[in-house]
Write a protein that holds these residues in place. Structure first.
Motif, PDB file in Angstrom:
ATOM      1  N   GLN A  61      33.897  25.745  37.068  1.00  0.00           N
ATOM      2  CA  GLN A  61      35.087  25.723  37.247  1.00  0.00           C
ATOM      3  C   GLN A  61      36.002  25.428  36.009  1.00  0.00           C
ATOM      4  OE1 GLN A  61      36.213  26.018  40.711  1.00  0.00           O
ATOM      5  NE2 GLN A  61      34.099  26.566  40.550  1.00  0.00           N
ATOM      6  N   SER A  63      40.272  26.166  34.134  1.00  0.00           N
ATOM      7  CA  SER A  63      41.937  26.881  34.522  1.00  0.00           C
ATOM      8  C   SER A  63      42.154  27.715  33.015  1.00  0.00           C
ATOM      9  CB  SER A  63      42.734  25.777  34.619  1.00  0.00           C
ATOM     10  OG  SER A  63      42.490  24.796  35.797  1.00  0.00           O
ATOM     11  N   GLU A 122      32.952  33.143  45.464  1.00  0.00           N
ATOM     12  CA  GLU A 122      33.673  31.747  45.163  1.00  0.00           C
ATOM     13  C   GLU A 122      34.521  31.682  44.001  1.00  0.00           C
ATOM     14  OE1 GLU A 122      30.248  29.607  44.609  1.00  0.00           O
ATOM     15  OE2 GLU A 122      28.928  30.046  46.359  1.00  0.00           O
ATOM     16  N   ASP A 123      35.190  30.589  44.287  1.00  0.00           N
ATOM     17  CA  ASP A 123      36.458  30.406  42.956  1.00  0.00           C
ATOM     18  C   ASP A 123      35.166  29.972  41.669  1.00  0.00           C
ATOM     19  OD1 ASP A 123      38.132  30.739  44.836  1.00  0.00           O
ATOM     20  OD2 ASP A 123      38.765  28.623  44.873  1.00  0.00           O
ATOM     21  N   TYR A 164      39.073  33.866  35.511  1.00  0.00           N
ATOM     22  CA  TYR A 164      39.283  32.874  36.307  1.00  0.00           C
ATOM     23  C   TYR A 164      39.415  33.136  37.539  1.00  0.00           C
ATOM     24  CZ  TYR A 164      39.263  30.282  31.956  1.00  0.00           C
ATOM     25  OH  TYR A 164      38.844  29.706  30.759  1.00  0.00           O
ATOM     26  N   VAL A 165      38.542  32.970  38.758  1.00  0.00           N
ATOM     27  CA  VAL A 165      38.849  33.542  40.105  1.00  0.00           C
ATOM     28  C   VAL A 165      39.343  32.394  40.977  1.00  0.00           C
ATOM     29  CG1 VAL A 165      37.897  34.382  42.131  1.00  0.00           C
ATOM     30  CG2 VAL A 165      37.527  35.629  39.872  1.00  0.00           C
ATOM     31  N   SER A 166      40.440  32.494  41.600  1.00  0.00           N
ATOM     32  CA  SER A 166      40.689  31.354  42.560  1.00  0.00           C
ATOM     33  C   SER A 166      41.328  31.972  43.728  1.00  0.00           C
ATOM     34  CB  SER A 166      41.547  30.170  41.978  1.00  0.00           C
ATOM     35  OG  SER A 166      42.577  30.781  41.549  1.00  0.00           O
ATOM     36  N   HIS A 167      41.035  31.401  45.166  1.00  0.00           N
ATOM     37  CA  HIS A 167      41.972  31.864  46.298  1.00  0.00           C
ATOM     38  C   HIS A 167      43.382  31.207  46.439  1.00  0.00           C
ATOM     39  CE1 HIS A 167      37.915  32.698  47.155  1.00  0.00           C
ATOM     40  NE2 HIS A 167      38.124  33.678  48.126  1.00  0.00           N
TER      41      HIS A 167
END
Length: 171
Positions: A61, A63, A122-123, A164-167
């Protein structure tokens, strides 16, 4: 004096097998995710115990160092883009899950590793590749390929760049 011999047999994802009592995985990758089974058998064969556990491995994880608006891209050497709609699907020619972003004068497409074809990505932190075809024996699923067409010029991702992948949950 009585000695007792116990045989250990571990099995796990991607043909993982060991007979070591001190079962260790020194470096955990996404490929290590899954069920692990242990069989203990006494040397005399009169006692057997079986157990299992599921190892759930998450993507790293983080940012990004910058903050940009939703449904936009920024470029260091090109003008920025804003997208009117974003949809996901399966590319019919490559059979890869993609995220398709379309704007007034541009588009962006992100291809995910084959593992995500039937799963929601997935994030976490992914690494770019320079081809939309992924190695089927590479079980580190945090890979993606990005392409865009701007001013009729095709651009694609360079290998080994972090994404960076996030929902995003709508308000």
């Amino acid at each position: 004096m009585k000695f007792s011999l116990v045989l250990y047999h571990w099995q796990g994802p991607h043909n993982y097998v060991t007979y070591d009592a001190a079962n260790k995985i020194n470096y955990v990758n996404l490929e290590n995710e899954g069920w692990y089974y242990l069989s203990l058998i006494s040397g005399a064969g009169d006692c057997q115990k079986i157990d299992s556990f599921y190892l759930d491995v998450k993507l790293q994880q983080g940012s990004p160092a910058c903050n940009i608006a939703t449904n936009t891209t920024t470029f260091s050497n090109l003008f920025n883009d804003s997208y009117n709609y974003v949809k996901k699907g399966i590319d019919p020619s490559l059979s890869q899950k993609w995220l398709d972003c379309s704007g007034v004068s541009s588009n962006l497409r992100i291809y995910f590793h084959t593992n995500w074809r039937t799963l929601e990505p997935e994030d976490g932190i992914y690494n770019t590749t320079n081809t939309p075809v992924f190695d089927q024996t590479d079980f580190n699923y945090n890979k993606l390929f990005i392409t865009t067409t701007k001013s009729s010029i095709y651009w694609s991702s360079q290998a080994n760049q972090q994404v960076y992948v996030s929902h995003v949950i709508p308000n």
